[in-house]
Design an enzyme around this catalytic site. Structure first.
Site, PDB file in Angstrom:
ATOM      1  N   GLU A 205       0.901  -1.140  -0.079  1.00 28.00           N
ATOM      2  CA  GLU A 205      -0.062   0.067   0.011  1.00 28.00           C
ATOM      3  C   GLU A 205       0.892   1.271  -0.089  1.00 28.00           C
ATOM      4  O   GLU A 205       0.613   2.348   0.674  1.00 28.00           O
ATOM      5  CB  GLU A 205      -0.867  -0.097   0.935  1.00 28.00           C
ATOM      6  CG  GLU A 205      -1.924  -1.106   1.068  1.00 28.00           C
ATOM      7  CD  GLU A 205      -3.023  -0.990   1.993  1.00 28.00           C
ATOM      8  OE1 GLU A 205      -3.442   0.043   2.719  1.00 28.00           O
ATOM      9  OE2 GLU A 205      -3.664  -2.167   2.223  1.00 28.00           O
TER      10      GLU A 205
HETATM   11  C1  LIG Z   1       2.461  -9.837   0.286  1.00 26.29           C
HETATM   12  C2  LIG Z   1       2.205  -8.673  -0.597  1.00 26.29           C
HETATM   13  C3  LIG Z   1       0.961  -8.324  -0.812  1.00 26.29           C
HETATM   14  C4  LIG Z   1       0.655  -7.484  -1.793  1.00 26.29           C
HETATM   15  N1  LIG Z   1      -0.495  -7.021  -2.391  1.00 26.29           N
HETATM   16  C5  LIG Z   1      -1.009  -6.346  -3.209  1.00 26.29           C
HETATM   17  C6  LIG Z   1      -2.352  -6.036  -3.751  1.00 26.29           C
HETATM   18  O1  LIG Z   1      -3.364  -6.659  -3.257  1.00 26.29           O
HETATM   19  N2  LIG Z   1      -2.517  -5.175  -4.918  1.00 26.29           N
HETATM   20  C7  LIG Z   1      -1.250  -4.541  -5.287  1.00 26.29           C
HETATM   21  O2  LIG Z   1      -1.751  -4.040  -6.493  1.00 26.29           O
HETATM   22  N3  LIG Z   1       0.109  -4.914  -4.922  1.00 26.29           N
HETATM   23  C8  LIG Z   1       0.323  -5.570  -4.034  1.00 26.29           C
HETATM   24  N4  LIG Z   1       1.557  -5.803  -3.341  1.00 26.29           N
HETATM   25  C9  LIG Z   1       2.593  -4.823  -4.216  1.00 26.29           C
HETATM   26  C10 LIG Z   1       3.018  -3.836  -3.151  1.00 26.29           C
HETATM   27  O3  LIG Z   1       2.069  -2.987  -3.102  1.00 26.29           O
HETATM   28  C11 LIG Z   1       4.292  -3.418  -3.660  1.00 26.29           C
HETATM   29  O4  LIG Z   1       5.374  -4.398  -3.606  1.00 26.29           O
HETATM   30  C12 LIG Z   1       4.866  -2.089  -3.359  1.00 26.29           C
HETATM   31  O5  LIG Z   1       3.895  -1.077  -3.875  1.00 26.29           O
HETATM   32  C13 LIG Z   1       6.220  -1.871  -3.654  1.00 26.29           C
HETATM   33  O6  LIG Z   1       6.530  -2.234  -4.988  1.00 26.29           O
HETATM   34  P1  LIG Z   1       7.942  -3.202  -5.494  1.00 26.29           P
HETATM   35  O7  LIG Z   1       7.831  -4.448  -4.467  1.00 26.29           O
HETATM   36  O8  LIG Z   1       7.728  -3.378  -6.821  1.00 26.29           O
HETATM   37  O9  LIG Z   1       9.170  -2.319  -4.951  1.00 26.29           O
HETATM   38  P2  LIG Z   1       9.827  -1.321  -5.599  1.00 26.29           P
HETATM   39  O10 LIG Z   1       9.204  -0.281  -6.222  1.00 26.29           O
HETATM   40  O11 LIG Z   1      11.040  -1.897  -6.650  1.00 26.29           O
HETATM   41  O12 LIG Z   1      10.755  -0.624  -4.308  1.00 26.29           O
HETATM   42  C14 LIG Z   1      12.069  -1.254  -4.165  1.00 26.29           C
HETATM   43  C15 LIG Z   1      12.424  -0.309  -3.084  1.00 26.29           C
HETATM   44  O13 LIG Z   1      13.028   1.164  -3.564  1.00 26.29           O
HETATM   45  C16 LIG Z   1      12.452   2.165  -2.828  1.00 26.29           C
HETATM   46  N5  LIG Z   1      11.941   2.897  -3.908  1.00 26.29           N
HETATM   47  C17 LIG Z   1      11.235   2.789  -5.118  1.00 26.29           C
HETATM   48  N6  LIG Z   1      10.886   4.020  -5.545  1.00 26.29           N
HETATM   49  C18 LIG Z   1      11.596   5.005  -5.048  1.00 26.29           C
HETATM   50  C19 LIG Z   1      11.905   6.277  -5.078  1.00 26.29           C
HETATM   51  N7  LIG Z   1      11.224   7.282  -6.017  1.00 26.29           N
HETATM   52  N8  LIG Z   1      12.581   6.936  -4.197  1.00 26.29           N
HETATM   53  C20 LIG Z   1      13.102   6.232  -3.124  1.00 26.29           C
HETATM   54  N9  LIG Z   1      12.970   4.964  -2.769  1.00 26.29           N
HETATM   55  C21 LIG Z   1      12.220   4.316  -3.847  1.00 26.29           C
HETATM   56  C22 LIG Z   1      11.085   1.395  -2.189  1.00 26.29           C
HETATM   57  O14 LIG Z   1      10.850   2.086  -1.073  1.00 26.29           O
HETATM   58  C23 LIG Z   1      11.680  -0.013  -1.857  1.00 26.29           C
HETATM   59  O15 LIG Z   1      12.387  -0.149  -0.614  1.00 26.29           O
HETATM   60  C24 LIG Z   1       1.594  -6.798  -2.504  1.00 26.29           C
HETATM   61  C25 LIG Z   1       3.080  -7.057  -2.308  1.00 26.29           C
HETATM   62  C26 LIG Z   1       3.301  -7.827  -1.306  1.00 26.29           C
HETATM   63  C27 LIG Z   1       4.712  -8.535  -1.063  1.00 26.29           C
END
Ligand SMILES: Cc1cc2nc3c(=O)[nH]c(=O)nc-3n(C[C@H](O)[C@H](O)[C@H](O)COP(=O)(O)OP(=O)(O)OC[C@H]3O[C@@H](n4cnc5c(N)ncnc54)[C@H](O)[C@@H]3O)c2cc1C
Length: 583
Positions: free
Chosen positions: A393
């Site tokens: 979220e």
């Molecule tokens: C158990 C689980 C349930 C989930 N449920 C849902 C769901 O129901 N629906 C849905 O749509 N999604 C869901 N998600 C997805 C979740 O919302 C994403 O994992 C989350 O938004 C982060 O995206 P990412 O994992 O691709 O990380 P990334 O975006 O790749 O980020 C990796 C790291 O980089 C940092 N980062 C990224 N961009 C920046 C920036 N601009 N500046 C500084 N730091 C940055 C982040 O904070 C993080 O530490 C779920 C994920 C999990 C693991």
């Protein structure tokens, strides 16, 4: 006469301008009597339903299972209709009561709270906020019973935090849209029949506009991947959702075509009190477990509750829980009162509550010692379960940037206006004499610390005068710092993450403190100063810690090692690891 629309004022955006809009947070929000009664009944019944399942939750965590029969039981109980209006058969809980209901569930099992939360907070919240009457009539009857469980599908393999870069497409073909793409890590994916799906409907400069669609599992071309093997929330079936030429009728568009990003963000903002409630419920359960253990476990001839270092941890857990509960409840109250400007405040509640629950889980496990590490006890499961709160979220890093940049928005526009005025002054020096924008005048009063409107609390009890004075002073510092940083960096602030993060930290402390002051003020008014003394102590302890954090953050605006940190990180990136092995 011009009547100010209070629902469009954000407490934090105003604070960045040096204004304390105390009417927005005082008095502390209260639930309507009828809702309190409903909640009381729900709480009692939930205990009856969930308490005998404690062992099952442990087994389902280990086996990554959520039996259909139990889901059916939850449906019969009404757990899937918590936020659906009463006229459609639901409980019609508003945000405060809903958040509290999730608190009760998470005391038993965080994974279950997330299952219900993904349905109510995000999966079907778009229907609640943006659905047409026809869409609601069509879907509510099945969503309310749990015959249809809902999921929210935004994330994709290439689009996590950068949600605007999704690749799923929707192409209009007559009265249908044809959807193609894949969604990743969808909570409830394995049990859902109703999906709020975001897809690109227009391609412009590679990013394009997105639209939200209501998709059902029975539509041809929808397929669900296997249950992911996760660290925590193991009983929740998190899966991929694939869309292969899915024909979605135009009447299933949610909100307006091209407004999908806004729809997604509104859903997440509005649903945040669900996750906040779950965090607070976990913390209450952890404090219960830790205090019980500490008063029973004996070492060195005494119960460990007698040791100062254990007391220190428990006191911090209590302060964190009180603070998180205050901020989550306040945000829910703002939503229930019809506020339209609570995105920054809601983001603060998510960041603070998720980090407090993480700290509390870690410390409770530490108090339990070796037992805390054993699967026989609930601590390690709670640690695994709540770790995701800081990631999904919206990650807390991205939310911190959002908090700072959005809260500073009004100051940025005023500065822009000011720069136009100043340009005007230089073009027409005579006309420009005496021209000083409202904003510039306010800044002058801020710096001097005198006068100005709304830069003082007027409704707090005198017992809170020290905290109020501290808050007012830090607000002046914040407003002057925001002004200075924006003048220095202009739009370039977007790339200055260290600076934005510091401001966000200060803003988080200030908003949490404001919510606590409001709550304690209410307790003093209802129970008197003596009756509220412990709560006053809690707010004193929070203020004391916040004071040193804020002092540090303000000081580091000008005196920091940001460049050094960047260089060290770049060095590690280049080496793809650690260069300094001692041997
Ligand atoms: C158990 C689980 C349930 C989930 N449920 C849902 C769901 O129901 N629906 C849905 O749509 N999604 C869901 N998600 C997805 C979740 O919302 C994403 O994992 C989350 O938004 C982060 O995206 P990412 O994992 O691709 O990380 P990334 O975006 O790749 O980020 C990796 C790291 O980089 C940092 N980062 C990224 N961009 C920046 C920036 N601009 N500046 C500084 N730091 C940055 C982040 O904070 C993080 O530490 C779920 C994920 C999990 C693991």
């Amino acid at each position: 006469m011009h009547v100010e629309d209070r629902s469009t004022i954000s407490f934090m955006r105003s604070l960045c301008m040096g204004q304390i809009e105390e009417d927005l947070i005082l008095p502390f929000p209260q639930m309507a009597a009828g809702e309190k009664d409903t909640l009381h009944d729900v709480g009692g019944a939930l205990e009856g339903l969930l308490a005998p399942r404690r062992e099952d939750f442990r087994t389902w965590d280990r086996e990554a299972d959520l039996p259909q029969a139990f889901l059916q039981e939850l449906g019969e109980f009404g757990m899937f209709g918590l936020v659906i209006p009463e006229e459609h058969g639901g409980m019609g809980l508003k945000s405060m009561a809903y958040s509290r209901a999730l608190q009760e569930v998470s005391k038993y099992d965080a994974s279950l709270a997330v299952t219900i939360g993904a349905h109510c907070s995000i999966g079907m919240r778009g229907l609640l906020l943006f659905g047409t009457d026809e869409q609601r009539k069509r879907f509510y009857p099945k969503l309310v019973t749990g015959e249809m469980i809902a999921a929210f599908c935004l994330t994709e393999p290439g689009a996590g935090s950068d949600a605007a870069s999704i690749q799923t497409t929707a192409v209009r073909q007559g009265d249908h849209w044809v959807l193609n793409g894949s969604k990743l890590w969808i909570t409830n994916g394995g049990i859902a029949d109703f999906f709020t799906i975001f897809a690109k409907t227009e391609q412009e400069d590679g990013r394009g506009k997105m639209t939200a669609f209501l998709v059902t599992r029975d539509m041809q071309g929808v397929s669900i991947g296997p249950h992911e093997d996760k660290m925590g929330l193991r009983s929740n079936p998190t899966t991929t959702v694939h869309l292969d030429g899915v024909a979605v009728p135009h009447e299933n568009v949610l909100g307006e075509v091209g407004q999908g990003f806004k729809v997604a963000m509104m859903i997440l903002n509005n649903g945040r009190t669900g996750l906040g409630g779950s965090s607070v419920g976990l913390m209450k359960q952890l404090i219960h477990l830790a205090t019980q253990h500490a008063t029973e476990r004996k070492q060195f001839g005494r119960t460990i509750s007698e040791f100062g270092l254990i007391k220190k941890k428990v006191a911090q857990m209590v302060v964190d829980c009180y603070a998180a509960e205050s901020v989550v409840h306040m945000v829910a109250g703002l939503i229930d009162q019809g506020s339209k400007e609570y995105a920054v405040e809601a983001a603060i509640s998510k960041v603070f509550a998720s980090e407090s629950s993480w700290r509390t889980a870690d410390e409770a496990l530490q108090i339990a010692g070796g037992n805390g590490y054993m699967r026989e006890f609930p601590y390690e499961r709670i640690v695994r379960d709540c770790r995701i709160y800081r990631i999904f979220e919206g990650t807390n890093e991205v939310l911190r940037l959002f908090i700072a940049l959005t809260a500073m928005n009004d100051v940025a526009s005023q500065l822009q206006e000011l720069s136009h005025t100043m340009k005007g002054i230089f073009n027409h020096p005579i006309k420009g004499f005496g021209v000083m924008s409202d904003y510039a005048r306010k800044q002058a009063t801020l710096v001097s610390g005198f006068g100005g409107d709304k830069n003082k609390f007027t409704k707090l009890h005198p017992a809170l005068k020290d905290q109020a004075a501290f808050f007012e002073r830090e607000t002046r510092y914040l407003a002057t710092a925001v002004d200075r940083i924006l003048r220095k960096h202009g739009k370039g602030i977007i790339g200055k993450q260290f600076a934005s993060n510091r401001l966000a930290e200060i803003m988080i402390d200030l908003f949490v403190l404001a919510c606590m002051l409001s709550r304690v003020n209410n307790s003093i008014e209802t129970q008197g100063e003596e009756g509220a003394q412990r709560e006053i102590d809690i707010v004193c302890m929070f203020t004391d810690k916040a004071r040193s954090r804020m002092k540090h953050n303000f000081r580091r605006i000008d005196d920091n090692d940001d460049e050094l940190a960047k260089a060290l990180a770049d060095d590690a990136f280049e080496a793809e690891g650690y260069r300094w092995d001692v041997i």
